[in-house]
Write an enzyme that holds these catalytic residues in place. Structure first.
Site, PDB file in Angstrom:
ATOM      1  N   SER A  36       0.969  -1.085  -0.004  1.00 45.16           N
ATOM      2  CA  SER A  36      -0.011   0.055  -0.002  1.00 45.16           C
ATOM      3  C   SER A  36       0.855   1.021   0.072  1.00 45.16           C
ATOM      4  O   SER A  36       1.922   1.347   0.707  1.00 45.16           O
ATOM      5  CB  SER A  36      -0.868   0.088   1.163  1.00 45.16           C
ATOM      6  OG  SER A  36      -1.815   1.066   1.226  1.00 45.16           O
ATOM      7  N   LYS A  90     -14.700  -5.928  -5.832  1.00 44.12           N
ATOM      8  CA  LYS A  90     -15.627  -5.672  -6.669  1.00 44.12           C
ATOM      9  C   LYS A  90     -15.504  -4.112  -6.904  1.00 44.12           C
ATOM     10  O   LYS A  90     -15.070  -3.401  -5.880  1.00 44.12           O
ATOM     11  CB  LYS A  90     -16.875  -5.819  -6.293  1.00 44.12           C
ATOM     12  CG  LYS A  90     -17.536  -5.286  -4.966  1.00 44.12           C
ATOM     13  CD  LYS A  90     -18.112  -4.051  -5.383  1.00 44.12           C
ATOM     14  CE  LYS A  90     -18.428  -3.437  -4.066  1.00 44.12           C
ATOM     15  NZ  LYS A  90     -18.900  -1.770  -4.424  1.00 44.12           N
ATOM     16  N   ASP A 168     -20.685   2.303  -7.821  1.00 50.79           N
ATOM     17  CA  ASP A 168     -19.840   1.565  -6.805  1.00 50.79           C
ATOM     18  C   ASP A 168     -20.948   0.807  -5.854  1.00 50.79           C
ATOM     19  O   ASP A 168     -20.552  -0.407  -5.677  1.00 50.79           O
ATOM     20  CB  ASP A 168     -18.802   2.689  -6.177  1.00 50.79           C
ATOM     21  CG  ASP A 168     -17.902   1.831  -5.145  1.00 50.79           C
ATOM     22  OD1 ASP A 168     -16.821   1.470  -5.550  1.00 50.79           O
ATOM     23  OD2 ASP A 168     -18.251   1.699  -3.914  1.00 50.79           O
TER      24      ASP A 168
END
Length: 310
Positions: A36, A90, A168
């Site tokens: 990250s 997703k 989203d």
């Protein structure tokens, strides 16, 4: 049983809220590294570069990707080319074409690619699909309303190209729809409400073609105040079924069934499925929910609305 080693990339809200706690208690997986630019996971090696992590940890056979969809392709491509299995949060990508490209890469490398849809793992999605099978659908209504300030606080990427805006969360509804409807549907009309200072819609209404003539519609709102509304209602020749709370509750003609754990079982079930896919050497890449989004973005009539501010 020996747990497989997995790395997690993209340490933001969804990783912190769902992926990390799920992996900590998983019987199948051991979190062995994190990647990250901004976040960290305590107790494991942390990297800011995917290639560096892949080189340093050849024992990590699987990578789970949780960053936003636009940068995700490069991370997935690197992991697949390095011979690692990949699990995608997703939506699986910023475009359909890039996910097809990843699917081809996984096939060539002989590894597993899993495009996850966490809302399909809600407790009553499978029972709803079983109930609808064999019944004639008359009307099917999706209502999906929540507050972007609550679920994506300050995350401007959701309103940038590739961020998908209201889709989203709306794609969660569509993932359930495509799992429970016995017949395929497709978008015929859409209206997209576009804040004048943003690039993606904050609200949308959709109409669908159903092969048996049922009325199928969806209403989505990302500027909703009050309690979240995650509801799907199906009126059939054999009664009415309502999925509520994102699939954690099902009502059939007034009779209510509710999952005690709400939606908390979704991510454990996703990671259990990933373990099965890796064991079988089998990919799972279903893009049907994303196709509805892309069709809506193509057909949608744009309606400019007031600016959105955090």
């Amino acid at each position: 049983m020996t747990r497989r080693k997995i790395a997690l990339a993209g340490i933001g809200k969804i990783a912190t809220d769902q992926h990390i706690p799920t992996l900590a208690s998983s019987p199948d997986w051991e979190l062995a590294a994190a990647v990250s630019r901004h976040g960290r996971v305590e107790g494991v090696p942390n990297f800011t570069d995917m290639d560096e992590m892949l080189a340093a940890h050849p024992e990590v056979g699987t990578v789970s990707l949780c960053m936003p969809p636009v940068p995700r392709f490069a991370y997935a491509e690197a992991a697949l080319k390095a011979g690692r299995n990949v699990m995608l949060e997703k939506p699986p990508g910023a475009t359909l074409s890039e996910v097809h490209a990843l699917e081809n890469l996984a096939r060539e490398a002989g590894v597993v690619l899993y495009a996850t849809w966490h809302s399909r793992e809600a407790a009553f999605v499978a029972p709803a699909a079983a109930w609808l099978k064999g019944r004639r659908l008359k009307r099917f209504t999706v209502t999906w309303k929540e507050d972007v300030r609550k679920w994506h606080p300050g995350q401007d990427w959701v309103f940038e190209p590739g961020g998908m805006g209201v889709f989203d969360p709306g794609i969660n509804a569509l993932s359930i729809v495509t799992a429970i409807l016995p017949d395929p549907i497709h978008v015929t009309r859409a209206t997209l409400e576009m804040p004048e200072n943003r690039q993606t819609p904050i609200a949308a209404t959709l109409a669908f073609h159903h092969p048996q003539g049922a009325e199928v519609t969806a209403t989505m709102d990302w500027d909703h105040s009050g309690d979240d509304v995650w509801r799907i209602e199906a009126v059939t020749d054999g009664g009415t079924m309502t999925l509520d709370r994102g699939g954690a509750e099902m009502r059939i003609d007034g009779s209510v069934q509710s999952a005690g754990d709400g939606l908390h079982g979704e991510y454990p079930r996703l990671y259990a499925q990933m373990a099965r896919l890796v064991e079988d050497g089998r990919s799972d890449v279903d893009l049907s929910p994303a196709r509805h989004v892309w069709d809506a973005m193509t057909l949608g009539r744009r309606k400019i609305v007031a600016p959105f501010h955090w």
